[in-house]
Design an enzyme around this catalytic site. Structure first.
Site, short mmCIF file in Angstrom:
data_model
loop_
_atom_site.label_atom_id
_atom_site.label_comp_id
_atom_site.label_asym_id
_atom_site.label_seq_id
_atom_site.Cartn_x
_atom_site.Cartn_y
_atom_site.Cartn_z
CB ILE A 74 17.68 -3.29 2.24
CG1 ILE A 74 18.08 -3.47 3.70
CG2 ILE A 74 16.65 -2.21 2.08
CD1 ILE A 74 18.85 -2.28 4.26
NE ARG A 120 14.93 -10.81 -3.84
CZ ARG A 120 15.40 -10.80 -5.07
NH1 ARG A 120 16.23 -9.89 -5.45
NH2 ARG A 120 15.02 -11.75 -5.94
CG ASP A 121 19.35 -4.52 -2.58
OD1 ASP A 121 18.44 -5.04 -3.24
OD2 ASP A 121 19.28 -3.44 -2.02
CG LEU A 122 24.97 -9.45 0.42
CD1 LEU A 122 25.92 -8.28 0.40
CD2 LEU A 122 24.78 -9.94 1.85
#
Lengths: 106, 489
Positions: free
Chosen positions: A60, A62-64
């Protein structure tokens, strides 16, 4: 450079930039497919079948990077293009180090 | 993290392997290790870095990692999370102007069948009569705009175009006087260029062109039989016999009195002659310094349009001339095949274009009535008009044109290695073919890729045999200083 020999002026400039400031020369390029959150399927804002996030095919965190790199949502994350190019420097591996990413004060 | 090969082209020359990066425009020679690593990254799965090194033989691990890092630095390999540049936002402040193309007249004393100005593919709107000649006043207003909008650019170019440019020599003379005066006042250097069909070159005109160091381009299609097929007077009579003595007089004057080299511009149509023969005629017999070839711009149904098999023939002709160029370059001699010379210059500098040309960036065209267009090819048409010299450039329209023409908007270009040099090709050609200046010129893709590949090979061969020759590409005038990107407060 031991394996590539720069031939034209651009290659020489990139090689020199790499010597002057290792890691600083980053070749920015067009992606080979259209980019942006509407064209890339980036799981993460959702949950897996058990209601958690462990089963997702990408971390998650990776959203950053989805916002920081490709979309640039100034309200959510600092922008990587102009103002905060080194914001994630302390975060080598987002899955482990995401909490080291600090606040910025524009 | 997954890494993959970015779009690139590898090619061989003199037993060595080279790579050209579409991301950066860099040309590098590869050793065996970097070839192996690049090949591995070029698979659909790419490599999972650094885990992939665990499978490499232990003794090769260090060198493979080193080669990998160098490939990343050169833009040949990238991570899947590589920050992606889509269309660069245009700078807040407008681009400085460097080149102005003044359409001093839209009248012509020839009526070439393929002319985009007057032929079947003309853009001009025939329902509205336009001023046939640019007035001195409009030219002065245009030049004022150039000087005022040139920012920190020190070298400015004024190009005169038509119609037949020399039909309005009075305005050209007035413009040159005015530009030179303003140049002295502002400390800027102005150079002049024009394109002409050579029918009106008399002694006084030639003296004027030499004195003011004009860069002259002459439209001529080769030997008499080729030239007279399309380049005719209104009566249908060919113009070759009229222009040849005038061209010879110009060439002699330019050479004898220290003028600039004169170029021939050949328009290629169906049934064109052998290119090497055309070159030989224009360069060796007539005496042009350089010869450039351009396929006619037209919609495909015109009888003079180049069909696919002629495009193949064109490529063979270019290949033969390229061989001659390389042989000359290796002996440190200048060959006059200007298409290749220009391509090699771009490859040498590693140009990577966001837009196919300078139209609407550093260059605009002005019509006889003072309307501003992206370039000279669009003047006399209402398509993409972006203001008037009296009221200035309409920045909103200019920005819209540039946004639509950015290579990032041209999806087929994203996967093409020739992108840094082509960027989708001529706006005007796209406008004629597809009714959309922002469209990539898809009909020319295979051709451009073959031509770029040929250029790369020639470049590497010259580098291997006579690298000193490439220094001459260093001396080109620098691009304008980019306006600084303003960051929001």
């Amino acid at each position: 450079m031991n394996h590539l020999r720069p031939i034209n002026r651009k290659a020489a400039a990139l090689a020199q930039a790499r010597l002057d400031q290792p890691g600083a020369a980053r070749v920015l390029m067009l992606v080979d497919t259209p980019y942006g959150c509407s064209t890339v399927f980036a799981p993460g804002w959702e949950v897996d079948s058990s209601g958690g996030t462990y089963g997702l095919c990408q971390p998650i965190e990776r959203d950053l990077y989805d916002c920081y790199h490709s979309c640039y949502w100034p309200a959510q994350v600092p922008d990587s293009l102009t103002n905060f190019p080194s914001w994630t420097k302390t975060c080598g591996s987002p899955v482990q180090d995401w909490s080291q990413v600090d606040l910025v004060f524009p | 993290m997954i890494y993959r090969a970015a779009i690139h082209r590898t090619f061989e020359a003199g037993g060595q392997t080279f790579a050209y990066s579409a991301a950066s425009g860099a040309v590098v020679a590869l050793d065996e290790t970097s070839q192996t690593v690049l090949k591995r990254c070029a698979t659909p799965d790419g490599v999972d870095h650094p885990r992939w090194l665990d499978w490499a033989p232990e003794e090769a691990r260090h060198t493979q990692r080193e080669a990998f890092e160098e490939l990343v630095g050169m833009g040949l390999v990238r991570s899947e999370f590589e920050p992606a540049l889509t269309a660069d936002p245009l700078p807040e402040s407008a681009f400085p102007l460097q080149t102005l193309v003044l359409n001093v007249t839209n009248k012509c004393n020839l009526s070439c069948s393929y002319c985009y100005e007057f032929g079947q593919d003309r853009l001009s709107d025939s329902t509205r009569a336009r001023a046939p000649r640019m007035s001195d006043e409009t030219a002065r207003a245009s030049l004022d705009m150039l000087f005022e909008r040139s920012g920190r650019s020190r070298d400015l170019t004024v190009t005169f175009f038509g119609g037949e440019t020399l039909l309005n020599l009075d305005t050209i003379r007035a413009s040159v006087d005015y530009s030179e005066r303003r140049g002295r006042e502002t400390g800027k250097r102005v150079s002049f260029a024009l394109t002409t069909n050579a029918t009106l070159l008399d002694e006084a005109t030639i003296a004027f062109l030499v004195e003011h160091r004009f860069g002259v381009n002459i439209s001529i299609d080769g030997a008499q039989s080729d030239h007279d097929r399309h380049r005719t007077f209104k009566s249908g009579k060919g113009s070759y016999a009229v222009v040849l003595p005038r061209i010879r007089a110009l060439l002699a004057a330019m050479r004898g009195r220290g003028g600039r080299p004169v170029g021939a511009r050949v328009t290629l149509t169906r049934g064109m002659a052998d290119l090497a023969e055309t070159y030989r005629h224009l360069h060796d017999e007539v005496g042009f310094e350089s010869v450039g070839f351009a396929p006619v711009t037209s919609s495909s149904e015109r009888e003079f349009a180049l069909p696919a098999e002629e495009m193949d023939r064109l490529l063979r002709g270019f290949t033969a001339l390229a061989e001659e160029y390389v042989a000359a370059a290796i002996e440190d001699r200048q060959h006059g095949f200007s298409n290749l010379h220009d391509l090699l210059g771009e490859l040498h500098r590693g140009v990577s274009k966001a837009h196919p040309c300078g139209a609407a960036l550093g260059l605009v065209g002005v019509s006889t009535e003072g309307q501003i267009s992206p370039c000279h090819r669009f003047v006399e048409s209402d398509a993409h008009v972006m203001g008037d010299v009296k009221t200035g450039i309409d920045e909103k329209l200019r920005a819209e044109f540039l946004r639509a023409g950015h290579v990032a908007q041209k999806i087929p270009c994203h996967s093409c290695f020739a992108r840094p040099h082509c960027a989708g090709g001529c706006y005007h050609e796209a406008h004629v073919r597809y009714g959309d200046a922002g469209s990539p010129n898809l009909h020319a893709c295979d051709w451009i890729r073959a031509w770029t590949a040929l250029g790369l090979e020639c470049y590497a061969r010259i580098w291997l045999a006579n690298p000193g020759y490439l220094d001459r590409f260093e001396e080109r005038p620098k691009l304008a200083v980019r306006p600084s990107l303003e960051t929001p407060a």
